[in-house]
Design a protein around this motif. Structure first.
Motif, short mmCIF file in Angstrom:
data_model
loop_
_atom_site.label_atom_id
_atom_site.label_comp_id
_atom_site.label_asym_id
_atom_site.label_seq_id
_atom_site.Cartn_x
_atom_site.Cartn_y
_atom_site.Cartn_z
N HIS A 14 0.74 -1.09 -0.03
CA HIS A 14 0.22 0.31 0.25
C HIS A 14 0.51 0.72 -0.06
O HIS A 14 0.26 2.09 -0.77
CB HIS A 14 -1.22 0.02 1.40
N THR A 84 -1.47 4.22 1.22
CA THR A 84 -2.66 4.03 2.65
C THR A 84 -1.31 3.37 3.68
O THR A 84 -0.12 2.86 3.50
CB THR A 84 -3.55 3.07 2.82
N SER A 88 -3.79 0.47 8.98
CA SER A 88 -5.28 1.12 9.21
C SER A 88 -5.96 1.14 8.16
O SER A 88 -7.10 1.16 7.80
CB SER A 88 -5.36 2.14 9.56
N ARG A 90 -5.87 3.20 5.53
CA ARG A 90 -6.51 4.48 5.03
C ARG A 90 -5.50 5.43 4.75
O ARG A 90 -3.62 5.03 5.75
CB ARG A 90 -6.82 5.39 6.69
N SER A 91 -5.53 6.32 4.39
CA SER A 91 -4.63 7.56 3.72
C SER A 91 -3.61 8.32 4.36
O SER A 91 -4.71 8.58 5.88
CB SER A 91 -4.97 8.98 2.23
N ASP A 92 -2.58 8.87 5.21
CA ASP A 92 -1.47 9.60 5.90
C ASP A 92 -2.11 10.35 5.61
O ASP A 92 -1.36 10.94 4.66
CB ASP A 92 -0.77 8.88 6.50
#
Length: 224
Positions: A14, A84, A88, A90-92
């Motif tokens: 990712h 990501t 998580s 999710r994108s940081d």
């Protein structure tokens, strides 16, 4: 900085887990971080063959190590547009902001931010001690308070939001107040829990949101 160093991609699906190729490459990276490894995000350009890609890195060795003689114990992370985290999924936000900075599009990215994104972007900028970045987010009247914010930045080591946002209607609004709680870490002191209220304004629907004022209530919480 204009400094260049080579890396080898170790792993990562990712985002890229990479490591400096040689001791000399590690030394260059260490100079970029002023001799002190850090989780701070930095805008970078990644050259691969004939392409340059906007990206972001942090400077903290961690995890697995595949090159034992490069003076770098572990690897570090490189994020690209849309990358990501592996944990998580999710994108940081910080990495994505630095990707846009690398592409010369950070100010436009901030101007398109929602109120929630703007608050998180502001806390990221404070965490990075980036006064230029915070200045982009202030309403014109708020810039007069920058000296106070400079003192606040100088007094802390790290800050992170620890509360969820209160959902408020904002798409058709010209003003919105967002309260958040953050953990603030200072050198030689117990962490503190600080309640901020960000007062955000914009001149018209479709205009960028700006920070008009920040109210702060401070309570020490050693257990944080």
């Amino acid at each position: 900085t204009g400094m260049r160093f080579r890396v080898q991609r170790r792993a990562g699906s990712h985002h890229a887990d990479v490591q400096p190729l040689t001791k000399q490459d590690t030394a260059v990276m260490n100079r970029i971080y002023n001799g002190r490894w850090s989780w701070n995000r930095r805008a970078i350009l990644v050259q691969t063959e004939d392409q340059y890609l906007a990206a972001s890195m942090h400077g903290m060795p961690h995890g697995g190590d595949g090159i034992p003689d490069n003076d770098f114990r572990g690897h570090f992370c490189v994020h690209f547009l849309g990358s990501t985290t592996h944990g998580s999924g999710r994108s940081d936000l910080g990495h994505q902001m630095m990707v846009h900075k690398s592409a010369g599009m950070l100010q436009k990215y901030i101007e398109q931010a929602s109120p929630y994104q703007l608050v998180d972007a502001y806390l990221f900028a404070v965490n990075q001690h980036d006064l230029e970045l915070t200045d982009w987010m202030y309403a014109s009247d708020m810039r007069a308070s920058q000296a106070n914010m400079t003192r606040f930045m100088d007094s802390i080591q790290a800050i992170r939001r620890i509360s969820e946002f209160e959902e408020k209607p904002w798409k058709d609004a010209l003003a919105v107040d967002l309260p958040v709680t953050a953990a603030v870490h200072r050198a030689g002191a117990a962490p503190e829990r600080i309640r901020f209220t960000f007062r955000l304004r914009r001149a018209a629907i479709g205009d960028p949101w700006k920070i008009d004022a920040i109210d702060m209530v401070q309570k020490k919480r050693p257990e944080l």
